[in-house]
Design a protein around this motif. Structure first.
Motif, PDB file in Angstrom:
ATOM      1  N   THR A 153       7.584 -24.558   4.685  1.00  0.00           N
ATOM      2  CA  THR A 153       8.413 -23.952   3.580  1.00  0.00           C
ATOM      3  C   THR A 153       7.877 -22.259   2.872  1.00  0.00           C
ATOM      4  O   THR A 153       8.226 -21.524   3.139  1.00  0.00           O
ATOM      5  N   ASN A 154       6.439 -22.712   2.650  1.00  0.00           N
ATOM      6  CA  ASN A 154       6.079 -21.384   2.370  1.00  0.00           C
ATOM      7  C   ASN A 154       5.839 -20.300   3.549  1.00  0.00           C
ATOM      8  O   ASN A 154       5.992 -19.248   3.014  1.00  0.00           O
ATOM      9  N   ILE A 155       5.565 -20.815   4.378  1.00  0.00           N
ATOM     10  CA  ILE A 155       5.752 -20.575   5.711  1.00  0.00           C
ATOM     11  C   ILE A 155       7.088 -19.057   5.712  1.00  0.00           C
ATOM     12  O   ILE A 155       7.013 -18.257   5.868  1.00  0.00           O
ATOM     13  N   ASP A 156       7.664 -20.414   5.714  1.00  0.00           N
ATOM     14  CA  ASP A 156       9.570 -19.803   5.801  1.00  0.00           C
ATOM     15  C   ASP A 156       9.885 -18.435   4.640  1.00  0.00           C
ATOM     16  O   ASP A 156      10.304 -17.577   5.329  1.00  0.00           O
ATOM     17  N   PHE A 157       9.139 -18.755   3.223  1.00  0.00           N
ATOM     18  CA  PHE A 157       9.298 -17.833   1.871  1.00  0.00           C
ATOM     19  C   PHE A 157       7.917 -16.072   2.187  1.00  0.00           C
ATOM     20  O   PHE A 157       7.963 -15.802   1.159  1.00  0.00           O
ATOM     21  N   SER A 158       6.887 -16.320   3.295  1.00  0.00           N
ATOM     22  CA  SER A 158       5.960 -15.476   3.098  1.00  0.00           C
ATOM     23  C   SER A 158       6.471 -14.211   3.320  1.00  0.00           C
ATOM     24  O   SER A 158       5.731 -12.826   3.043  1.00  0.00           O
ATOM     25  N   SER A 159       7.647 -14.286   4.286  1.00  0.00           N
ATOM     26  CA  SER A 159       7.996 -12.435   3.982  1.00  0.00           C
ATOM     27  C   SER A 159       9.086 -12.800   4.379  1.00  0.00           C
ATOM     28  O   SER A 159      10.146 -13.051   5.055  1.00  0.00           O
ATOM     29  N   ILE A 160      10.036 -11.687   3.653  1.00  0.00           N
ATOM     30  CA  ILE A 160      11.443 -11.460   3.307  1.00  0.00           C
ATOM     31  C   ILE A 160      11.246  -9.988   3.761  1.00  0.00           C
ATOM     32  O   ILE A 160      13.075 -10.454   4.709  1.00  0.00           O
ATOM     33  N   ASP A 161      11.204  -9.224   4.662  1.00  0.00           N
ATOM     34  CA  ASP A 161      11.566  -8.329   5.472  1.00  0.00           C
ATOM     35  C   ASP A 161      11.228  -8.608   6.780  1.00  0.00           C
ATOM     36  O   ASP A 161      12.043  -7.648   8.175  1.00  0.00           O
ATOM     37  N   GLU A 162      10.346  -9.359   7.458  1.00  0.00           N
ATOM     38  CA  GLU A 162      10.172  -9.652   8.940  1.00  0.00           C
ATOM     39  C   GLU A 162      10.266 -11.293   8.990  1.00  0.00           C
ATOM     40  O   GLU A 162       9.729 -11.979   7.855  1.00  0.00           O
TER      41      GLU A 162
END
Length: 228
Positions: A30-39
């Protein structure tokens, strides 16, 4: 292919999905999925500063956690020096990444079902004399572009950062990097030096997984910390 949890002894996310460790892997996902907003984070490289820090076990469990979230996942064993993924999943290593990069096999010949639904495996293949050159090749870049079209998530297990240059090369071709650090085993300056090698190639650091921390005697021997 049916599930074979008895053979997948390292995959706690498969054998015991309700355990605190499995929950930690889901939190990491989950943290990885939310780690980048634009890319979009699609190709994730997993490495460590040195050997025997548990990076291959972490990679396999994280791959299974993504597969359990209904993602089509490919785990690539990019450790062309000391490969282990074929042993973890009890699969043949006759053909794999090295076979593909040396054009001795096609893409469809080197992708195997892992035994876990939604999770596919590309083993290392025979150990080549020139791993770093293979990783740096235009062929490697072309292969990754093709794989982006076929899979939702691609996890790339690489050799330790301070041992050889392979991981730095793959980092430059990945969307993000996770570094596994074994608690109490790796000195801070060693880990900092490993991260500096990633910074040098412009890698996007997603976080650090702190491995082998015991919280309570009754719990498993993994505990994961995620952070930039």
């Amino acid at each position: 292919m049916s599930q074979q949890p008895n053979k997948q002894r390292h995959l706690i996310t498969v054998t015991n999905p309700r355990s605190p460790v499995s929950e930690a892997f889901r939190a990491l996902r989950t943290n990885i999925d939310f780690s980048s907003i634009d890319e979009q984070i699609q190709i994730i490289m997993v490495t460590s500063s040195g050997p025997e820090e548990g990076k291959s076990t972490v990679t396999a469990n994280l791959a299974a956690a993504y597969a359990q979230a209904d993602k089509k996942v490919l785990l690539i064993d990019g450790d062309l020096r000391k490969p282990t993924a074929h042993k973890t999943f009890s699969l043949s290593n006759r053909y794999g990444l090295s076979s593909l990069l040396s054009q001795q096999a096609d893409l469809n010949e080197v992708i195997q079902e892992s035994g876990v639904p939604n999770l596919y495996l590309m083993t290392s293949g025979p150990i080549p004399p020139n791993p770093a050159e293979m990783m740096a090749s235009n062929r490697m870049s072309t292969v990754l572009q093709e794989l982006r079209q076929q899979f939702d998530v691609i996890l790339f297990d690489t050799p330790p950062l301070l041992a050889v240059t392979d991981a730095q090369i793959v980092a430059s071709k990945s969307d993000g990097v996770i570094m596994v650090v074994s608690y109490g085993k790796v000195k801070r300056d060693i880990a900092v030096k490993a991260k500096a090698n990633l910074d040098r190639v412009g890698a996007k650091m997603l976080g650090v997984v702190l491995n082998n921390v015991k919280r309570k005697a009754s719990e498993g021997y993994y505990y994961y910390y995620y952070g930039n």
